[in-house]
Design an enzyme around this catalytic site. Structure first.
Site, mmCIF file in Angstrom:
data_model
loop_
_atom_site.group_PDB
_atom_site.id
_atom_site.type_symbol
_atom_site.label_atom_id
_atom_site.label_comp_id
_atom_site.label_asym_id
_atom_site.label_seq_id
_atom_site.Cartn_x
_atom_site.Cartn_y
_atom_site.Cartn_z
ATOM 1 N N THR A 149 -54.588 45.125 -88.625
ATOM 2 C CA THR A 149 -54.851 43.687 -88.727
ATOM 3 C C THR A 149 -53.646 42.937 -88.176
ATOM 4 O O THR A 149 -52.499 43.285 -88.484
ATOM 5 C CB THR A 149 -55.120 43.259 -90.179
ATOM 6 O OG1 THR A 149 -56.328 43.878 -90.628
ATOM 7 C CG2 THR A 149 -55.277 41.742 -90.277
ATOM 8 N N PHE A 179 -51.574 39.636 -88.187
ATOM 9 C CA PHE A 179 -51.289 38.476 -89.018
ATOM 10 C C PHE A 179 -50.384 37.511 -88.250
ATOM 11 O O PHE A 179 -49.437 37.945 -87.578
ATOM 12 C CB PHE A 179 -50.570 38.890 -90.309
ATOM 13 C CG PHE A 179 -51.381 39.789 -91.207
ATOM 14 C CD1 PHE A 179 -52.158 39.259 -92.224
ATOM 15 C CD2 PHE A 179 -51.353 41.167 -91.035
ATOM 16 C CE1 PHE A 179 -52.892 40.092 -93.060
ATOM 17 C CE2 PHE A 179 -52.088 42.003 -91.863
ATOM 18 C CZ PHE A 179 -52.861 41.462 -92.880
#
Length: 288
Positions: free
Chosen positions: A179, A181
């Protein structure tokens, strides 16, 4: 004595969420105070109250793709992208101390985490799968309510934080699950947050006219200046049927040439906004 900088960081989710893991990884040389927020929108609302607050917000995942609503939050608010953290998401199964895998009758977590652990869940016959709003809060609920026979899919950090035993580690099906960020801050904080950083990436949003080849002309200009398009995401413009805005990420080795490319595409686009100029992040692997 080495003096560390204190950073107050707003995240979506509870303490122990992957957002917190990302924040602590990014600010590993700093003292970090976490402000949990229920929604991504709340991160921006809290930042309006506190000009020193930093936000950490997921923007895309290598399996699920882009978090589309978060793109518009970037455009409609005043926080700048100051950096990025690409964290490998490694899930564990955690339950109250003293239990074994055979004791587990129910597994709870965020729907995305449950989906990412399908293969592992198939190995637990008869287990009930229950969706939860957050991976870390699922672990917290088990701990606070003393739910026997219930396990959470969460980070190993959340398991430790809420005093749960890890029954199984690295249970995600795809081990290349990252992921990305974004680190968000007010403009006056950028100089401090980015000192000694090599600015080699940027994120933009713009609107293209309804004309043949409009996108290709923009891409040709960027290519001419040695700027590399690494990501493009189109979203509909609310209230303007069949019109789209484009969110793009660019990488470059020459900042001056990059700035020239932005000037060069200005006549070709409308409503251009630079969302941030920052240092390209590296993949971070944390094993459970």
């Amino acid at each position: 004595m080495i003096q560390t900088t204190k950073r107050k960081v707003a995240i979506q989710g509870g303490l122990g969420a992957y957002h917190e893991v990302a924040a602590r990884q990014y600010f590993s040389d700093n003292e970090v105070s976490i402000l949990p927020c229920v929604s991504f929108r709340d991160i921006f609302a809290e930042a309006k109250k506190d000009s020193t607050l930093i936000g950490v917000m997921a923007i895309e995942n290598t399996i699920a793709g882009g978090l589309l609503p978060n793109h518009d939050l970037l455009k409609l608010n005043d926080l700048w992208i100051a950096g990025e953290c690409k964290l490998r998401i490694s899930h564990c199964l955690a339950a109250l101390p003293g239990q074994t895998l055979s004791d587990i009758k129910e597994v709870t977590s965020h729907p995305m985490a449950l989906m990412q652990c399908d293969d592992f869940l198939d190995t637990i016959p008869g287990v009930k799968v229950v969706e939860h709003e957050d991976t870390a809060l699922a672990a917290k609920d088990i701990s606070e309510n003393k739910w026997h026979g219930v396990a959470a899919i969460c980070s190993s950090y959340a398991a430790e934080l809420y005093n749960l035993d890890v029954l199984a580690s690295a249970i995600e099906t795809n081990k290349r699950n990252y992921t990305r960020f974004l680190v968000l801050a007010h403009e006056h904080m950028l100089a401090d947050l980015q000192k000694n950083n090599n600015i080699n990436k940027s994120s933009l949003v713009f609107v293209l006219p309804h004309s043949e080849g409009s996108l290709s002309r923009v891409l040709s200009v960027l290519s001419f200046y040695g700027v590399n398009l690494t990501r493009i995401q189109s979203l509909p413009i609310i209230g303007r049927e069949w019109e789209y805005q484009f969110y793009i990420d660019l990488t470059f080795s020459d900042y001056h040439r990059y700035k020239q490319s932005i000037e060069a595409i200005m006549p070709l686009v409308a409503d251009l906004k630079v969302l941030g100029e920052y240092s390209k992040g590296k993949n971070i692997d944390i094993e459970n």
